[in-house]
Motif scaffolding. Structure first.
Motif, PDB file in Angstrom:
ATOM      1  N   THR A  87     -17.900 -11.752 -12.538  1.00  0.00           N
ATOM      2  CA  THR A  87     -16.475 -12.033 -12.421  1.00  0.00           C
ATOM      3  C   THR A  87     -15.707 -10.801 -12.899  1.00  0.00           C
ATOM      4  OG1 THR A  87     -16.323 -12.881 -14.673  1.00  0.00           O
ATOM      5  CG2 THR A  87     -16.891 -14.468 -12.945  1.00  0.00           C
ATOM      6  N   ILE A 101     -13.624 -10.386 -15.319  1.00  0.00           N
ATOM      7  CA  ILE A 101     -13.662 -10.189 -16.771  1.00  0.00           C
ATOM      8  C   ILE A 101     -15.064  -9.773 -17.222  1.00  0.00           C
ATOM      9  CG2 ILE A 101     -14.219 -12.539 -17.544  1.00  0.00           C
ATOM     10  CD1 ILE A 101     -11.459 -10.329 -19.017  1.00  0.00           C
ATOM     11  N   GLU A 102     -16.065 -10.210 -16.499  1.00  0.00           N
ATOM     12  CA  GLU A 102     -17.424  -9.773 -16.842  1.00  0.00           C
ATOM     13  C   GLU A 102     -17.632  -8.296 -16.519  1.00  0.00           C
ATOM     14  OE1 GLU A 102     -19.723 -14.085 -16.231  1.00  0.00           O
ATOM     15  OE2 GLU A 102     -19.721 -12.571 -14.620  1.00  0.00           O
ATOM     16  N   PRO A 118      -2.423 -10.437  -8.777  1.00  0.00           N
ATOM     17  CA  PRO A 118      -2.378  -9.717 -10.057  1.00  0.00           C
ATOM     18  C   PRO A 118      -3.631  -9.875 -10.906  1.00  0.00           C
ATOM     19  CG  PRO A 118      -1.188 -11.760 -10.248  1.00  0.00           C
ATOM     20  CD  PRO A 118      -1.711 -11.713  -8.856  1.00  0.00           C
ATOM     21  N   THR A 119      -4.658 -10.530 -10.380  1.00  0.00           N
ATOM     22  CA  THR A 119      -5.868 -10.721 -11.196  1.00  0.00           C
ATOM     23  C   THR A 119      -6.458  -9.396 -11.657  1.00  0.00           C
ATOM     24  OG1 THR A 119      -6.337 -12.664  -9.833  1.00  0.00           O
ATOM     25  CG2 THR A 119      -8.095 -11.870 -11.246  1.00  0.00           C
ATOM     26  N   SER A 170      -5.042  -6.365 -12.016  1.00  0.00           N
ATOM     27  CA  SER A 170      -4.198  -5.716 -13.027  1.00  0.00           C
ATOM     28  C   SER A 170      -4.322  -6.420 -14.368  1.00  0.00           C
ATOM     29  CB  SER A 170      -2.730  -5.759 -12.601  1.00  0.00           C
ATOM     30  OG  SER A 170      -2.570  -5.232 -11.318  1.00  0.00           O
ATOM     31  N   LEU A 171      -4.275  -7.740 -14.298  1.00  0.00           N
ATOM     32  CA  LEU A 171      -4.304  -8.527 -15.518  1.00  0.00           C
ATOM     33  C   LEU A 171      -5.616  -8.353 -16.269  1.00  0.00           C
ATOM     34  CD1 LEU A 171      -2.261 -10.198 -16.876  1.00  0.00           C
ATOM     35  CD2 LEU A 171      -2.812 -12.092 -15.366  1.00  0.00           C
ATOM     36  N   GLU A 190      -5.713  -4.795 -17.713  1.00  0.00           N
ATOM     37  CA  GLU A 190      -4.734  -4.662 -18.800  1.00  0.00           C
ATOM     38  C   GLU A 190      -5.229  -5.352 -20.064  1.00  0.00           C
ATOM     39  OE1 GLU A 190      -1.591  -2.468 -19.205  1.00  0.00           O
ATOM     40  OE2 GLU A 190      -1.774  -3.194 -17.159  1.00  0.00           O
ATOM     41  N   VAL A 191      -5.752  -6.523 -19.859  1.00  0.00           N
ATOM     42  CA  VAL A 191      -6.261  -7.296 -20.988  1.00  0.00           C
ATOM     43  C   VAL A 191      -7.515  -6.633 -21.555  1.00  0.00           C
ATOM     44  CG1 VAL A 191      -7.626  -9.384 -21.326  1.00  0.00           C
ATOM     45  CG2 VAL A 191      -5.259  -9.546 -20.547  1.00  0.00           C
ATOM     46  N   ALA A 197      -6.392  -4.015 -23.823  1.00  0.00           N
ATOM     47  CA  ALA A 197      -5.898  -4.604 -25.075  1.00  0.00           C
ATOM     48  C   ALA A 197      -7.071  -4.887 -26.016  1.00  0.00           C
ATOM     49  CB  ALA A 197      -5.116  -5.880 -24.776  1.00  0.00           C
ATOM     50  N   SER A 233     -14.186  -8.879 -30.086  1.00  0.00           N
ATOM     51  CA  SER A 233     -12.771  -8.897 -29.700  1.00  0.00           C
ATOM     52  C   SER A 233     -12.582  -9.658 -28.388  1.00  0.00           C
ATOM     53  CB  SER A 233     -12.276  -7.452 -29.567  1.00  0.00           C
ATOM     54  OG  SER A 233     -10.899  -7.414 -29.311  1.00  0.00           O
ATOM     55  N   LEU A 292     -10.499 -13.038 -27.722  1.00  0.00           N
ATOM     56  CA  LEU A 292      -9.501 -13.162 -26.651  1.00  0.00           C
ATOM     57  C   LEU A 292      -9.674 -14.472 -25.898  1.00  0.00           C
ATOM     58  CD1 LEU A 292      -7.413 -12.033 -24.520  1.00  0.00           C
ATOM     59  CD2 LEU A 292      -9.422 -11.222 -23.287  1.00  0.00           C
ATOM     60  N   LYS A 293     -10.905 -14.779 -25.560  1.00  0.00           N
ATOM     61  CA  LYS A 293     -11.162 -16.009 -24.810  1.00  0.00           C
ATOM     62  C   LYS A 293     -10.744 -17.228 -25.606  1.00  0.00           C
ATOM     63  CE  LYS A 293     -14.834 -14.085 -21.960  1.00  0.00           C
ATOM     64  NZ  LYS A 293     -16.289 -14.038 -21.643  1.00  0.00           N
ATOM     65  N   THR A 344      -6.797 -17.439 -25.621  1.00  0.00           N
ATOM     66  CA  THR A 344      -6.161 -17.851 -24.369  1.00  0.00           C
ATOM     67  C   THR A 344      -6.598 -19.226 -23.912  1.00  0.00           C
ATOM     68  OG1 THR A 344      -7.879 -16.690 -23.137  1.00  0.00           O
ATOM     69  CG2 THR A 344      -5.839 -15.508 -23.541  1.00  0.00           C
ATOM     70  N   ILE A 388       3.115  -7.207 -16.451  1.00  0.00           N
ATOM     71  CA  ILE A 388       2.729  -7.484 -15.066  1.00  0.00           C
ATOM     72  C   ILE A 388       3.771  -8.350 -14.363  1.00  0.00           C
ATOM     73  CG2 ILE A 388       1.043  -8.808 -13.730  1.00  0.00           C
ATOM     74  CD1 ILE A 388      -1.050  -7.381 -15.638  1.00  0.00           C
ATOM     75  N   GLU A 397      -2.416 -17.221 -14.852  1.00  0.00           N
ATOM     76  CA  GLU A 397      -3.434 -16.358 -14.271  1.00  0.00           C
ATOM     77  C   GLU A 397      -4.321 -15.746 -15.354  1.00  0.00           C
ATOM     78  OE1 GLU A 397      -4.154 -15.985 -11.183  1.00  0.00           O
ATOM     79  OE2 GLU A 397      -5.621 -14.350 -11.423  1.00  0.00           O
TER      80      GLU A 397
END
Lengths: 188, 188
Positions: free
Chosen positions: A78, A80-81, A141-142, A144-145, A148-149, A152, A177, A181-182, A185, B156, B180
DNA sequence: CAAGTGATGACACTTACTGACATCAATCTA
DNA sequence: TAGATTGATGTCAGTAAGTGTCATCACTTG
């Protein structure tokens, strides 16, 4: 024996760092740097676009690494992976020389202009990773998001690592970290 | 009638923006700005610390808003929920004058130095929100992470809103962006 | 009415950065 | 091997951002 002493760029970078540490970034003039390196001011600006860039010369290497790792992540990964694998690599890469990172960071933290430059470098890294994700077919925007994350997460782990006292492992802090984050959110 | 024309700061800000639009940030000198405002260069630097700061004068207002909203979020709110309320307010606040945001953003996007300044302003916002979270008893790195990620979401959504064509609602885009984010990070 | 006061102007100064041209040893080429 | 070429560096003049210091001057205050 060549006409000029070799490694002009390296000498300039070395002289810069020394002087930034000795008397601070603002209090150092390019003329002083050039003199210590045995060159002229003009030559300094042939190697570095400005006085700040000396400290960020390695950013492009890191960027290539991140982009490559994201690109080569398993097809099944994915977004994020894929970012996670990149952070892992970045941690291993930067984790090598903590002492140098600490000295460099102390110089940066002491000056606002340098912090600005650091931030735009990180933003550029994020943009490059977002691009790499789009190459994998991830839509905005997935993309970019996620990128970006990811940056961070990187920032916070790097910050802990650099300012911490123990001999913690950067890659490990990156994983922690990201896990944090997970958790943050997931509050739904 | 007073000796000087009133609102020197406003005239300088107005003249700056006009000139930055007309001929670009780099191609504008402070002398030109001052002349258009009927003042001198020296006076410009009494109102603004540098040539870039003119475009970021409103940042402190936004920061106060974000901090206040985070501080006043219900005690039961999780960190990310508190951040979400702040983003909501920011969206409502900035959403008012889209045309102005677009003009301003076009100027910023055209110049690297201005992008650097924008990034450090956003980083400052994130730091302030992290502080506000810590005041609520949120520990680090959770506080930093939530704030940092909140700013990523903000960036974003704002980017989409400013560069988009339709008359989309900023606060709405903020909510979507946050949703998202949750989807992206939930991939476990 | 004289002594502040606060916003502005005037001016000199430092320094980052740029453009244009000169230099000169190594290297290539006829 | 003489002479042209090249590439890294030096020299020099110039622009413009930003700062420190003192002067000015209309308004305010005692």
């Amino acid at each position: 024996m060549s006409r000029w002493e070799p490694n002009a760029r390296g000498r300039l970078a070395q002289a810069s760092l020394e002087l930034y540490i000795e008397r601070g970034f603002e209090q150092t003039t390019v003329a002083e740097i050039a003199q210590r390196a045995g060159l002229t001011e003009r030559t300094f600006f042939r190697y570095f676009v400005d006085k700040r860039e000396v400290l960020f010369w390695g950013a492009s290497t890191l960027q290539e690494l991140l982009v490559t790792v994201v690109a080569e992540a398993p097809t099944t990964a994915t977004p994020i992976e894929a970012i996670a694998t990149a952070l892992e690599s970045a941690g291993a890469f930067l984790g090598e020389n903590r002492a140098h990172s600490q000295v460099r960071q102390r110089v940066i933290d002491a000056n606002t202009e340098l912090k600005e430059r650091e931030l735009i470098k990180l933003a550029t890294l994020a943009a490059a990773m977002a691009d790499a994700l789009r190459q994998r077919g991830v839509k905005d925007p997935t993309a970019s998001l996620a990128a970006e994350v990811g940056i961070a997460v990187f920032r916070i782990a790097f910050d802990q690592w650099v300012h911490g006292t123990g001999d913690s492992d950067l890659a490990h802090l990156m994983r922690e970290s990201l896990t944090e984050l997970k958790a943050v959110t997931a509050g739904d």
